[in-house]
Write a protein that holds these residues in place. Structure first.
Motif, PDB file in Angstrom:
ATOM      1  N   ASN A 182      39.544   0.670  63.802  1.00  0.00           N
ATOM      2  CA  ASN A 182      39.259   2.111  63.934  1.00  0.00           C
ATOM      3  C   ASN A 182      39.889   2.911  62.801  1.00  0.00           C
ATOM      4  N   GLU A 183      41.108   2.584  62.435  1.00  0.00           N
ATOM      5  CA  GLU A 183      41.795   3.284  61.340  1.00  0.00           C
ATOM      6  C   GLU A 183      41.022   3.125  60.031  1.00  0.00           C
ATOM      7  N   THR A 188      36.890   6.055  56.110  1.00  0.00           N
ATOM      8  CA  THR A 188      35.631   6.167  55.350  1.00  0.00           C
ATOM      9  C   THR A 188      35.062   7.584  55.422  1.00  0.00           C
ATOM     10  N   GLY A 189      35.501   8.352  56.452  1.00  0.00           N
ATOM     11  CA  GLY A 189      34.998   9.715  56.598  1.00  0.00           C
ATOM     12  C   GLY A 189      33.617   9.786  57.227  1.00  0.00           C
ATOM     13  N   LEU A 190      33.091   8.665  57.669  1.00  0.00           N
ATOM     14  CA  LEU A 190      31.759   8.640  58.283  1.00  0.00           C
ATOM     15  C   LEU A 190      31.851   8.954  59.778  1.00  0.00           C
ATOM     16  N   SER A 191      30.714   9.315  60.357  1.00  0.00           N
ATOM     17  CA  SER A 191      30.660   9.643  61.777  1.00  0.00           C
ATOM     18  C   SER A 191      30.046   8.498  62.560  1.00  0.00           C
ATOM     19  N   LEU A 192      30.652   8.186  63.700  1.00  0.00           N
ATOM     20  CA  LEU A 192      30.136   7.110  64.539  1.00  0.00           C
ATOM     21  C   LEU A 192      28.838   7.522  65.230  1.00  0.00           C
ATOM     22  N   ALA A 200      29.128   0.917  59.389  1.00  0.00           N
ATOM     23  CA  ALA A 200      30.440   0.801  58.742  1.00  0.00           C
ATOM     24  C   ALA A 200      31.500   0.324  59.736  1.00  0.00           C
ATOM     25  N   TYR A 201      31.425   0.834  60.962  1.00  0.00           N
ATOM     26  CA  TYR A 201      32.385   0.410  61.995  1.00  0.00           C
ATOM     27  C   TYR A 201      32.169  -1.063  62.355  1.00  0.00           C
ATOM     28  N   LEU A 202      30.912  -1.470  62.464  1.00  0.00           N
ATOM     29  CA  LEU A 202      30.590  -2.875  62.744  1.00  0.00           C
ATOM     30  C   LEU A 202      31.168  -3.785  61.650  1.00  0.00           C
ATOM     31  N   LYS A 203      31.052  -3.329  60.413  1.00  0.00           N
ATOM     32  CA  LYS A 203      31.593  -4.115  59.287  1.00  0.00           C
ATOM     33  C   LYS A 203      33.103  -4.272  59.410  1.00  0.00           C
ATOM     34  N   GLU A 204      33.810  -3.192  59.793  1.00  0.00           N
ATOM     35  CA  GLU A 204      35.266  -3.269  59.929  1.00  0.00           C
ATOM     36  C   GLU A 204      35.670  -4.204  61.069  1.00  0.00           C
ATOM     37  N   LEU A 205      34.899  -4.203  62.161  1.00  0.00           N
ATOM     38  CA  LEU A 205      35.175  -5.119  63.269  1.00  0.00           C
ATOM     39  C   LEU A 205      35.065  -6.570  62.803  1.00  0.00           C
ATOM     40  N   LYS A 206      34.015  -6.877  62.038  1.00  0.00           N
ATOM     41  CA  LYS A 206      33.834  -8.242  61.542  1.00  0.00           C
ATOM     42  C   LYS A 206      34.978  -8.642  60.616  1.00  0.00           C
ATOM     43  N   ASN A 207      35.374  -7.699  59.757  1.00  0.00           N
ATOM     44  CA  ASN A 207      36.442  -8.003  58.795  1.00  0.00           C
ATOM     45  C   ASN A 207      37.765  -8.312  59.491  1.00  0.00           C
TER      46      ASN A 207
END
Length: 404
Positions: A182-183, A188-192, A200-207
């Protein structure tokens, strides 16, 4: 100037036995061949001394730098690695191109490589076996719809909730992993609420999960190779790698030529653990059998890399590295594994190629001259080269009877 390149015999596999012997006899060996350990000697040591010891990285810094830095930092260092030096065995023009901005710009235009490569994953998993258990097959969902992306988000949040995540190489619990994802997303400044934000959030979860998503086919291949890895030689691979140093970068200035060089062996193993200070190299290959792999090793000048690794590692650490073991992983059926101990003759040939390449780099820099294949032509021939096919092409052909 470039007689040294001609002497390196890049097509050594086409030479006759007598030519090969003549080539070996022309090399000033760095040590007696008998000082290179054999496979049997290593096996006997492992049986006799089953326990291993830890060696600290700081104790490896003697005459150069040995450091556990990132691969990106290693690549960014301007010292010459074995890949660049191999290009010098072809022609100075190949060397110049390998160091040029043209090569970098061309690679950018070619774009990113495919996301998942089986060989790359297997290479990493051998050095870090926990990766074998960190692959999954994702459920099918579409990234072009909000519903599809949300399906992916729920799947990966659930997976992290069950298994936790990874920060670098360290395992972290589920709460830490989800908070960090989440952090990173918020930065990224993007909105969910938006589609690009969801992606972008999905990408961070995978990472942060530390888990690799693969196809069903690759998942099955990885399972097969994992079984072969664990069973090979009664489980010797884990023992050989225990307390080894994985992917340590080493930087050194060659005193003879003044050239800065660098190496990053897959692993270093030590005499107190397997009886010889050893370079361990991992190679994945789509070859059909070992003979094809030996041919590939000669064609791609693996011996230059291995000879260079032994020489530079010995200088940097003050230890005598006199052994190389290649872990060969087959990326085609039956996905076999092989542990190959290099012969002293081949390592000496590789060291000779390494010294030849260094000398070529030194001469090219001094003269600021990087000719192409015309370097192989006789003086005054305007680049015209006498061509001769390899000797195996001259074999006698059996007569063919068309009307049997």
């Amino acid at each position: 100037m470039l007689e040294s390149i001609k002497q390196s015999l890049p097509n050594l596999h086409t030479a006759t036995v007598s030519e090969t012997e003549l080539f070996n006899n022309s090399i000033d060996f760095t040590r007696p061949i008998g000082e290179y350990p054999t496979a049997q000697e290593i096996a006997e040591f492992v049986i006799k001394y089953p326990k291993t010891k830890h060696v600290y990285t700081k104790d490896l810094n003697k005459n150069g730098i040995a450091v556990q830095d990132t691969f990106e930092k290693y690549l960014g260092n301007e010292a010459l690695g074995s890949s660049t030096l191999k290009s010098a065995l072809k022609t100075p023009m190949h060397l110049n191109f390998a160091l040029s901005e043209d090569k970098e710009e061309l690679e950018k235009l070619q774009g990113e490589k495919p996301h998942f490569k089986l060989g790359t994953f297997l290479h990493e998993a051998v050095l870090e076996p926990t990766k074998f258990s960190r692959v999954i097959v994702e459920p099918k969902y579409s990234l072009s719809s909000k519903e599809g992306v949300m399906t992916g988000i729920k799947f990966w949040e659930g997976l992290i909730g069950e298994k936790g995540g990874f920060l670098g190489d360290e395992e972290i619990d589920a709460q830490q992993a989800l908070s960090l994802a989440n952090e990173r997303f918020e930065s990224t400044g993007l909105s969910l609420e938006k589609q690009d934000g969801k992606k972008a959030y999905l990408k961070e979860l995978k990472n942060i999960s530390g888990i690799t998503s693969v196809t069903e086919e690759n998942f099955k291949k990885i399972e097969i190779l994992r079984k072969h890895y664990e069973n090979y030689g009664g489980g010797i691979l884990k023992r050989l790698l225990k307390h080894s140093k994985r992917e340590i970068s080493m930087y050194y200035t060659d005193p003879e030529t003044g050239i800065d060089v660098k190496i990053r062996p897959d692993a270093l193993q030590f005499a107190e653990n397997i009886g010889a200070n050893t370079i361990i190299s991992v190679k994945s290959s789509g070859i059909e059998d070992l003979n094809a792999f030996y041919y590939q090793a000669a064609k791609l000048h693996y011996d230059l890399s291995e000879g260079m690794y032994q020489e530079v590692a010995s200088k940097v650490t003050g230890r005598d590295f006199n052994c190389t073991i290649t872990v060969m992983l087959q990326t085609v059926a039956p996905y076999a594994v092989a542990l190959l101990v290099w012969s002293g003759e081949d390592i000496e040939t590789g060291k000779h190629k390494y010294r030849t390449a260094l000398q070529t780099v030194k001469e090219c820099r001094e003269l600021n001259s990087y000719p192409g294949y015309d370097a192989f032509a006789e003086k005054g021939s305007f680049g015209l080269i006498d061509m001769q096919l390899p000797q195996w092409n001259n074999q006698e052909r059996l007569p063919v009877s068309v009307n049997n």
